[in-house]
Design a protein around this motif. Structure first.
Motif, PDB file in Angstrom:
ATOM      1  N   GLY A 107      -0.636  -2.140   2.082  1.00 46.09           N
ATOM      2  CA  GLY A 107      -1.621  -1.155   2.229  1.00 46.09           C
ATOM      3  C   GLY A 107      -2.158  -0.401   1.378  1.00 46.09           C
ATOM      4  O   GLY A 107      -3.282   0.001   1.171  1.00 46.09           O
ATOM      5  N   GLY A 108      -1.228  -0.174   0.233  1.00 44.46           N
ATOM      6  CA  GLY A 108      -1.559   0.990  -0.690  1.00 44.46           C
ATOM      7  C   GLY A 108      -2.130   0.184  -1.966  1.00 44.46           C
ATOM      8  O   GLY A 108      -1.373  -0.564  -2.550  1.00 44.46           O
ATOM      9  N   ASP A 162       8.894  -2.489   8.513  1.00 46.99           N
ATOM     10  CA  ASP A 162       8.541  -3.845   8.033  1.00 46.99           C
ATOM     11  C   ASP A 162       7.048  -3.968   7.489  1.00 46.99           C
ATOM     12  O   ASP A 162       6.126  -3.775   8.388  1.00 46.99           O
ATOM     13  CB  ASP A 162       8.575  -4.747   9.178  1.00 46.99           C
ATOM     14  N   GLY A 185       4.052  -5.434   6.902  1.00 51.38           N
ATOM     15  CA  GLY A 185       3.758  -6.788   7.252  1.00 51.38           C
ATOM     16  C   GLY A 185       2.333  -7.057   6.172  1.00 51.38           C
ATOM     17  O   GLY A 185       1.491  -6.296   6.636  1.00 51.38           O
ATOM     18  N   ALA A 222       7.555   1.157  10.887  1.00 46.12           N
ATOM     19  CA  ALA A 222       7.098   1.074   9.458  1.00 46.12           C
ATOM     20  C   ALA A 222       7.894   0.536   8.704  1.00 46.12           C
ATOM     21  O   ALA A 222       7.581   0.133   7.432  1.00 46.12           O
ATOM     22  CB  ALA A 222       6.800   2.375   9.030  1.00 46.12           C
ATOM     23  N   ASP A 257       4.458  -3.164  -0.441  1.00 46.31           N
ATOM     24  CA  ASP A 257       3.499  -2.386   0.599  1.00 46.31           C
ATOM     25  C   ASP A 257       1.995  -2.605   0.190  1.00 46.31           C
ATOM     26  O   ASP A 257       1.323  -2.468  -0.664  1.00 46.31           O
ATOM     27  CB  ASP A 257       3.557  -0.819   0.307  1.00 46.31           C
ATOM     28  N   GLN A 262      -0.489  -8.195   5.814  1.00 48.81           N
ATOM     29  CA  GLN A 262      -1.431  -8.942   6.491  1.00 48.81           C
ATOM     30  C   GLN A 262      -2.673  -8.765   5.721  1.00 48.81           C
ATOM     31  O   GLN A 262      -3.412  -7.687   5.451  1.00 48.81           O
ATOM     32  CB  GLN A 262      -1.485  -8.045   7.951  1.00 48.81           C
TER      33      GLN A 262
END
Lengths: 249, 166
Positions: free
Chosen positions: B158-159, B69, B71, B67, B156, B73
């Motif tokens: 993702g969040g 890194d 990425g 986790a 981050d 995406q």
């Protein structure tokens, strides 16, 4: 000729079975689910049987699926994601295989039933709530109260957040179910045109080439939809699980 | 001109390999590296040689689940489009469903249903906005990462950050 909805019918296989007034006979949907699970198990086990440093075709496919899902879990859940990988991988591969398998002629599409997709979605929903409560205790409920909300607006914001949370299992399941069902009906309707035109004979039969060409195009589109929706399903599962593991909003 | 064999791979040694003054690359004519330019001094341990490339490749290989890194995406546009389409409709439907049963239970028809449908609609809109904010944040991060040529370790993707939530 079979109607376009006949492909979704559930047929009992074998003896009728009833427990406490519930019909739990084995049926074609259950048979296809077992087939999907068996196929997946065989795929992964055969692919990892010989763990070559330079992978062969099958091992490559297994490794690509692993890395794809692992990347999705890492990017969307973060450092706590590792423990959810087996669940997300199984879920993604099951939905993907069920979707693609349903595209084979005469095959039954497991994911074209809301009962199946909603069962998945409601399990994920309760898993998120339970994991969130176990990991964060009551501070899990701060999910419904974004930091920096003015106190005057708090009741309104909390109500909206709660509703947007409750909507999740519905959107998750209906999206998959509706897309699979719609695609299969579309294919069946166009296939029906071919038969009707062919029965007309002469010029009509020659015109049957047009819906046939459409079916070829739709089949490709449906393959894309099948893969994309398996991806979306797993991706949203990751996004929801992230809420359970870190509530720091 | 002669054929040499090095590490299971044939290549044409440059004609001037012996003299050493114009050791230019020759074209590989055999086996795995057909057509590739190789030099006669393709020594494993020199800088840029096989050892170094192997080390680099090993370093680039990371655990996909690690986790550290983040990425950045960005989701594909297709996945994004498929996601937002349903949110508002489902919000209204869930609000209506819950409101209907709450009214039946409390005997307050039709007020709770009206209120819940509105909240459901707002919740749906909130989900769409949140998805869009998250996607554009991820796209920004990806764009910045490709500009600087390295992944941005601070963000981050993702969040959703608190500011993105309404």
């Amino acid at each position: 000729m079979a109607g376009p909805l006949e492909q979704f019918e559930i047929h009992r296989i074998g003896a009728p079975l009833e427990v406490a007034g519930l019909d739990i006979s084995f049926n074609n949907a259950a048979a296809y689910m077992i087939a999907v699970a068996g196929l997946l198990t065989a795929f992964v086990m055969l692919g990892t049987r010989r763990q070559a440093l330079v992978p062969g075709r099958l091992q490559s496919m297994v490794e690509m699926s692993y890395e794809f899902v692992a990347g999705m879990v890492r990017d969307n859940i973060g450092s706590h994601g590792r423990s959810f990988f087996p669940f997300v991988f199984s879920l993604f591969m099951f939905v993907l295989t069920a979707n693609v398998m349903g595209l084979l002629p005469y095959a039954f599409t497991v994911t074209s039933h809301l009962a199946v997709t909603f069962a998945f979605a409601i399990c994920i929903f309760f898993a998120v709530v339970l994991i969130g409560l176990v990991r964060n205790g009551l501070s899990f409920f701060s999910l419904f109260m974004p930091s920096g909300t003015p106190w005057i607006l708090a009741p309104l914001i909390v109500a909206i957040e709660v509703f947007s949370f409750l909507v999740r299992p519905v959107t998750l399941s209906v999206r998959l179910f509706a897309n699979m069902t719609a695609g299969h009906i579309l294919l069946k309707v166009f296939a029906g045109f071919i038969v009707s035109l062919g029965a007309g004979g002469g010029v009509m039969a020659a015109l049957g080439v047009l819906p046939f060409a459409m079916i070829v195009a739709f089949q490709a589109l449906e393959l894309l939809v099948a893969v994309a929706h398996a991806y979306v399903f797993a991706l949203l599962t990751c996004v929801y699980l992230k809420d359970a593991v870190d509530v720091a909003h | 001109m002669r054929l040499d064999r090095a590490r299971g791979r044939f290549y044409v040694a440059p004609a001037s390999a012996g003299s050493g003054e114009t050791a230019g690359p020759a074209t590989c004519v055999w086996a795995s590296g057909f057509g590739k330019r190789v030099t006669s001094d393709d020594d494993d341990s020199r800088p840029g040689g096989f050892d170094e490339r192997l080390r680099k490749a090993r370093a680039a290989r990371r655990d996909p689940l690690a986790a550290d890194d983040p990425g950045a995406q960005a989701d594909s546009d297709l996945a994004l489009g498929l996601r937002v389409g349903l949110e508002i409709v489902a919000g209204v439907a869930v609000g209506g469903f819950l409101g209907y049963w709450a009214d039946r239970w409390l005997g307050t028809s039709p007020w709770l249903m009206i209120v819940f449908v509105l909240f459901g609609f707002a919740g749906g809109v909130k989900n769409v906005l949140q998805t869009a904010a998250r996607a554009s944040a991820a796209a920004d991060t990806a764009a910045r990462a490709s500009e600087t040529g390295k992944t941005d370790a601070t963000d981050d993707a993702g969040g959703a950050k608190p500011s993105e939530r309404d």
